[in-house]
Design an enzyme around this catalytic site. Structure first.
Site, mmCIF file in Angstrom:
data_model
loop_
_atom_site.group_PDB
_atom_site.id
_atom_site.type_symbol
_atom_site.label_atom_id
_atom_site.label_comp_id
_atom_site.label_asym_id
_atom_site.label_seq_id
_atom_site.Cartn_x
_atom_site.Cartn_y
_atom_site.Cartn_z
ATOM 1 N N GLU A 1 0.876 -1.173 0.000
ATOM 2 C CA GLU A 1 0.000 0.000 0.000
ATOM 3 C C GLU A 1 0.912 1.221 0.000
ATOM 4 O O GLU A 1 1.572 1.503 1.000
ATOM 5 C CB GLU A 1 -0.894 0.009 1.236
ATOM 6 C CG GLU A 1 -1.885 -1.139 1.326
ATOM 7 C CD GLU A 1 -2.665 -1.106 2.633
ATOM 8 O OE1 GLU A 1 -2.975 0.003 3.115
ATOM 9 O OE2 GLU A 1 -2.942 -2.183 3.180
ATOM 10 N N CYS B 1 -1.609 9.251 2.708
ATOM 11 C CA CYS B 1 -1.426 8.727 1.347
ATOM 12 C C CYS B 1 -2.593 9.093 0.452
ATOM 13 O O CYS B 1 -2.444 9.195 -0.768
ATOM 14 C CB CYS B 1 -1.219 7.222 1.385
ATOM 15 S SG CYS B 1 -2.586 6.284 2.109
#
Length: 469
Positions: free
Chosen positions: A228, A262
């Site tokens: 991720e 993110c």
């Protein structure tokens, strides 16, 4: 003298001192403890995680305070993160039941077919500082409910939060051999990922580190790798009359957690002929934003970034955009000398012919003006990343086009660029991941399917191809 020291970004004070973890020893402990935990009924493991949720509730203030102090989050934001840790328990349990449930399959007459799942064994979780409790919980809890042991290597900026999180798990009854902690830096992360006693790696962090792990695993197809990574996420505003609401969504998308998420919006894409009133509204809102220490009163919207090195790198990145032809609408200022507080910044980069496709991990939002909606979609996709994208618009047909044309793992409408909740997968395309999303789909990374064709007794016949006996 301790190997590791964690400082509070807001003050520079030492918060935590400790030794670098021993990767070999922690992996060995996990391998020794894994089998007994995996042999327990899933109901036992679930009940243990329920106790963990209660332990976190009982320590809510202590964990919130540690998050706020160690990574600089405003206290309100740290408390919301702890609430998220508690909610992740239900998410891990529900996802395991849905994604890895035992099933009977269609099979030939007289036999049975079954689908069940097994844990991988020992998993490594390598996590960043930006959500120092929630992101580790998002890896640890699905792995534990599936029956794995986990070795956690947190960010070197957040060992104190990780230590308290692991203590909550142990207090709840997770065996010591099944959750281990390796404080350290890049060397420890690389050693843990490559350790022969580790069956898989669950990683959240930068694209640079993720690509390095991918290369490290090139000759290890037997080892699971779930990446991720970050994003250069677009937020498109088109045909929306409520400019104040749009400005608030932009603020939350780009500047929550000081832009250190993110899923944060990095690029604001707007129509050339409608940009001025929207940007005017946004600049008025940004002028009201309070930047301060976690426990300041009134509570700040933004705390500092993680450290002076990060603040200086962001300043250099902002200046580089200026040198390329960017037009500053709001400068990236440091209001407290010597500390990593940054004012939220806006810069119009429309005139830059070749825009850097990089994740600027902080409170910088780039403005790009385009002539039409097709150009907006093209600009949104002009990135090697593909984590999140959002459209603010009152026109459903535009959202249909945006959804169909966007290249991202999360595509939102009239919402922030952030993840939709615990019951959804979290992952992206391109340099944002390797098609192994977390969130609700983390269960897929923590157990592998085993299919069985079964009968009560051995029966067989061969109708062709044999000589008479």
């Amino acid at each position: 003298m301790p190997d590791l020291v964690s400082h509070e970004p807001a003050t520079g004070a030492v918060l935590w001192r400790g030794e670098t973890g021993d990767v070999d020893a922690e992996v060995a402990a996990a391998r020794a403890g894994y089998a007994a935990w995996a042999a327990r009924p899933v109901t036992y493991r679930i009940e243990t995680l329920r106790r963990f949720a209660n332990t976190v509730r009982a320590r809510h203030d202590a964990l919130s305070d540690r998050i706020a102090r160690e990574v600089g989050k405003p206290l309100w934001e740290a408390r919301a993160e702890v609430d998220g840790v508690v909610a992740t328990v239900d998410g891990a349990v529900g996802a395991y039941a849905e994604r890895t449930a035992q099933r009977r399959l269609d099979s030939p007459m007289g036999t049975r077919a079954a689908l069940r799942h097994k844990p991988h064994g020992v998993l490594a979780a390598i996590t960043p500082f930006c959500n120092p409790a929630l992101i580790p919980a998002g890896h640890l809890l699905p792995a534990l409910v599936a029956g794995n042991a986990v070795v956690l290597k947190p960010s070197p900026h957040a060992p104190a939060v990780a230590e308290l999180l692991v203590d909550c798990l142990l207090t709840a009854g997770v065996p010591e051999g099944c959750v281990r902690l390796v404080p350290g830096g890049a060397a420890e992360g690389k050693a843990l990922a490559g350790h022969r006693g580790v069956d898989g790696v669950l990683f959240t962090g930068s694209a640079k580190a993720g690509v390095s792990l991918h290369r490290q695993f090139a000759d290890r197809p037997n080892k699971l790798l779930a990446l991720e990574m970050g994003g250069n996420n677009p937020l498109v505003v088109w045909d929306t009359p409520d400019l104040h609401a749009a400005a608030l969504i932009i603020l939350q998308s780009a500047f929550a957690n000081a832009g250190q998420s993110c899923t944060a919006a990095r690029r604001l894409i707007v129509a050339e002929d409608a940009a001025a009133p929207l940007l005017e509204q946004l600049l008025k809102l940004l002028a009201r934003v309070i930047v301060g220490a976690p426990d300041d009163e009134p509570q700040p919207f933004m705390g500092p970034v993680i450290g002076n090195d990060a603040a200086e790198a962001l300043t250099e990145g902002f200046l580089a955009l200026l040198m390329r032809g960017g037009r500053p609408l709001r400068h990236l200022e440091r209001p407290v000398p010597g500390r990593p507080f940054l004012q939220p910044a806006l810069i119009d980069v429309t005139a830059i012919a070749e825009r850097p496709d990089a994740e600027m991990f902080g409170p910088i939002l780039q403005i790009i003006r385009v002539p039409d909606f097709d150009a907006a979609i093209a600009e949104a996709n002009a990135t090697r990343f593909g984590l999140s994208a959002s459209l603010l618009s009152q026109t459903p047909a535009l959202y249909d086009r945006f959804w169909a044309g966007s290249r991202a793992g999360m595509v939102n409408w009239n919402r922030t660029t952030h993840a939709p909740g615990i019951r959804a997968p979290l992952g992206g395309l391109g340099w944002s991941g390797n098609a192994r999303p977390g969130g609700w789909y983390a269960a897929d990374n923590c157990a592998y399917p085993v299919v069985s064709n079964e009968a009560d007794a051995a029966r067989a016949s061969v109708g062709v191809g044999l000589r008479d006996g």
